[in-house]
Enzyme design. Structure first.
Site: not given
Length: 255
Positions: A140, A152
């Protein structure tokens, strides 16, 4: 990886996993697809078989169950022949800031973003070696550009680094490993699509983070994944490839 070598994709029933599966099926690639929700997964697999006349093995499972995931890798090899590619696409997170992220949240987020990717790759490695195959880890933009979501972003950064290490570790065996780092993707009924409907003003402001004033299309990320799996990318190994349209901040919510 030869064009007709089977590819396994995790999280294949929606979003980027689905876009990647559809693109590869259109190229005649046999597929092994897994996702948590059985009905949409098997419906999608049937669609690919009907439209592209390709072999598709599918199984509903949670990638956090390592035993089931490894068993599916072995099943895919038996049904389709040795895997030539793996796309570790599943990701997620629990917790947001340091204050509200508990040890169980860290463990879950590390497992869903890193551990299951290593599990599926390790299980597939004997097949990939025989094929001279490749793996793509889906990371990501948040793995390199800070945004809210401590666990995350941190675990996606770990996944990026894992790709660079694995490129060197597995390269001598004939297996390439790379990561793609997508920007914020517009996927129907997902985070940014929901923001577009619920808060158009904030969504329009978020578009300023993109030079082209539009979020990333999963189909464009799928094209890069397809390239990285192919022999055309034989000189690309241990790389983290951003596919973010030049996006600046990863979030519409500030930091």
């Amino acid at each position: 990886m030869q064009l007709n070598s089977p590819v396994l994709i995790t999280g294949a029933s929606h979003g980027l996993g689905q876009a990647t599966a559809e693109l590869l099926a259109s190229q005649g690639v046999p597929l092994a697809l897994c996702a948590r929700n059985a009905a949409p997964l098997h419906e999608f697999a049937a669609k690919l078989r009907a439209e592209y006349d390709v072999q598709v093995a599918s199984r509903a499972l949670d990638v956090n169950d390592a035993e089931l995931l490894v068993d599916f890798v072995h099943e895919a090899g038996r049904r389709l022949g040795d895997l030539g590619g793996v796309v570790a696409n599943v990701g997620g997170a629990r917790g947001r800031s340091l204050a509200d992220t508990e040890p169980d949240d860290w463990a879950y987020t590390l497992n869903v973003n890193v551990v299951n990717a290593m599990t599926v790759l390790k299980a597939a490695l004997p097949q990939l070696r025989r094929r001279g195959g490749a793996a793509v880890l889906v990371s990501s933009i948040s793995g390199s550009k800070p945004s809210p979501g401590l666990a995350y972003g941190s675990t996606k950064a770990a996944l990026n680094h894992a790709a660079t290490i694995l490129g060197r570790e597995l390269g001598p065996t004939g297996v390439r490993v790379n990561a793609v780092a997508p920007g914020s993707m517009l996927i129907p009924d997902r985070n940014w699509d929901r923001l577009r409907v619920a808060d158009p003003g904030r969504y329009e402001a978020f578009l300023d983070e993109f030079p082209a004033k539009e979020l990333v299309d999963p189909k464009d990320v799928a094209e890069v994944i397809s390239f990285l799996l192919s022999d055309k990318a034989r000189a690309v190994n241990g790389a983290v490839v951003p596919v973010d349209g030049g996006q600046n901040a990863p979030s519409a919510y500030g930091y």
